[in-house]
Each structure stands twice: as C-alpha cells, then as structure tokens.
Scaffold this motif. Structure first.
Motif, short mmCIF file in Angstrom:
data_model
loop_
_atom_site.label_atom_id
_atom_site.label_comp_id
_atom_site.label_asym_id
_atom_site.label_seq_id
_atom_site.Cartn_x
_atom_site.Cartn_y
_atom_site.Cartn_z
N UNK A 14 0.83 -1.21 0.00
CA UNK A 14 0.00 0.00 0.00
C UNK A 14 0.86 1.26 0.00
N UNK A 15 0.27 2.34 -0.48
CA UNK A 15 0.96 3.62 -0.48
C UNK A 15 1.31 4.05 0.94
N UNK A 16 0.41 3.76 1.89
CA UNK A 16 0.67 4.12 3.30
C UNK A 16 1.89 3.35 3.82
N UNK A 17 1.98 2.07 3.48
CA UNK A 17 3.13 1.27 3.92
C UNK A 17 4.42 1.80 3.32
N UNK A 18 4.38 2.19 2.04
CA UNK A 18 5.56 2.77 1.41
C UNK A 18 5.95 4.09 2.07
N UNK A 19 4.95 4.89 2.42
CA UNK A 19 5.23 6.17 3.07
C UNK A 19 5.86 5.96 4.44
N UNK A 20 5.37 4.99 5.20
CA UNK A 20 5.94 4.68 6.52
C UNK A 20 7.37 4.18 6.35
N UNK A 21 7.57 3.29 5.41
CA UNK A 21 8.92 2.76 5.14
C UNK A 21 9.88 3.90 4.78
N UNK A 22 9.45 4.80 3.92
CA UNK A 22 10.29 5.93 3.53
C UNK A 22 10.54 6.88 4.69
N UNK A 23 9.55 7.08 5.55
CA UNK A 23 9.74 7.94 6.72
C UNK A 23 10.83 7.37 7.63
N UNK A 24 10.84 6.06 7.81
CA UNK A 24 11.89 5.42 8.61
C UNK A 24 13.25 5.62 7.96
N UNK A 25 13.30 5.48 6.65
CA UNK A 25 14.59 5.56 5.94
C UNK A 25 15.20 6.95 5.97
N UNK A 26 14.40 8.00 6.03
CA UNK A 26 14.94 9.36 6.00
C UNK A 26 14.87 10.07 7.35
N UNK A 27 14.41 9.38 8.38
CA UNK A 27 14.24 10.00 9.70
C UNK A 27 15.57 10.51 10.25
N UNK A 28 15.52 11.69 10.85
CA UNK A 28 16.71 12.29 11.45
C UNK A 28 16.87 11.86 12.90
N UNK A 29 15.76 11.64 13.59
CA UNK A 29 15.83 11.20 14.98
C UNK A 29 14.55 10.46 15.34
N UNK A 30 14.61 9.58 16.33
CA UNK A 30 13.40 8.85 16.74
C UNK A 30 12.26 9.77 17.17
N UNK A 31 12.57 10.83 17.89
CA UNK A 31 11.53 11.74 18.35
C UNK A 31 10.88 12.45 17.16
N UNK A 32 11.67 12.90 16.23
CA UNK A 32 11.15 13.56 15.03
C UNK A 32 10.30 12.58 14.23
#
Length: 170
Positions: free
Chosen positions: A117-135
């Motif tokens: 799903x697009x939502x799953x891809x968006x979550x996956x991408x958010x993890x890959x580009x995250x700067x910090x766990x809190x962010x």
C-alpha cells in the motif's frame, strides 16, 4: 563533551572515554538513541562496540526525555501501539518498529509495486529518512500517513493515527 572530559579538572585519558561512554549508554539505554555514520541503530551490537572503540567519531548519541506537553500523547502512543499502559521512552517505542522495518525482506524495503500500500511505502520511507526517533514519532510518521503533526491541541487524531500506522505495518 569529550574536550571537557579530557581537560582539567577531570583530565581523563583518551583510552578511558569509550568505557565511560559505554557505561553511560548502558545506564540510559532506554533514553539514548545511537547513530553510526548518521544512521539510527536500534541496538548497540558487539560489532558496533568494536567499531566504536576504534572510531568513536563515527558515532553520535542522543538522549530523549518526554515531558510536558507531549507526555500524555506519548502515553497514548504506548497504549495504542503496544497495548500497554506502562510508561515507555521514545527509544523503547521506536526500537521494535525500527527493527521490524530493518528486518523486512529486501523486496519489501525497495519495491514500488502496488503489492504494498501507499501508506506502507510512506511509513517505510519515513523510517529511511528520519533524522531522529523523536522527530520520526511526532512528525515524520503522522505526516507520512496524512495526519498533521500530533500535538496536545489535537489529541483526537491520535486514535486514527495509531490505527493507520498499525494497518500500514501489517
């Protein structure tokens, strides 16, 4: 912090610093996020420890404490995502999610196919580009799932966000 510890009145030797850092990491393991070459690592492994002793400049540590406005929202995250009312820290919440994402098959981590799903891809991408766990927790994941930043004034979105996150992870 290192120059401060090496200078008087402390005057620690360079060789003692890795031991001090490791001890601190163990004491605050539920509040400290570890980054190797700017990439978040959910666990501090033996291999990482060996690299840290040889090249400590490639590692950074960040301490997280949730208090004030975000504390009640954070408790809801814990309850919604893990079914627990026990107080968790940012690192305790993000660590299993990061491990889950990191252990996905290579196909799942890279595909652009409609199998995911697009939502799953968006979550996956958010993890890959995250700067910090809190962010990641308070900004990137809500944004990836189409929610505005989760904040105290709009805590009603939290339930919908938690369900959307669970669905994307499934």
């Amino acid at each position: 912090l290192t120059p401060l510890l090496l200078a008087p009145p402390y005057g620690l030797k360079q060789g003692v610093l890795p031991i001090l850092y490791i001890a601190t990491t163990l004491v605050y393991q539920h509040e400290i996020a570890i980054y190797e070459e700017r990439t978040y690592k959910p666990r501090f492994t033996v291999e990482m420890l060996e690299r840290f002793v040889k090249r400590p400049e490639e590692f950074t540590f960040q301490r997280f404490r949730i208090d004030g406005i975000r504390a009640s929202i954070f408790a809801e995250y814990s309850k919604a995502l893990f079914g627990s009312t026990a107080q968790k820290t940012v690192v305790e919440l993000i660590r299993p999610l990061a491990q889950f994402i990191g252990e996905l098959p290579e196909y799942t981590q890279r595909t652009r196919s409609s199998d995911i799903s697009e939502a799953a891809k968006a979550v996956r991408n958010a993890f890959n580009i995250a700067k910090s766990p809190e962010h990641l927790l308070f900004e990137d994941l809500p944004s990836a799932l189409g929610f505005s930043k989760i904040n105290q004034e709009d805590a009603t979105e939290l339930t919908g966000f938690a369900k959307a996150l669970q669905d994307a992870l499934r």
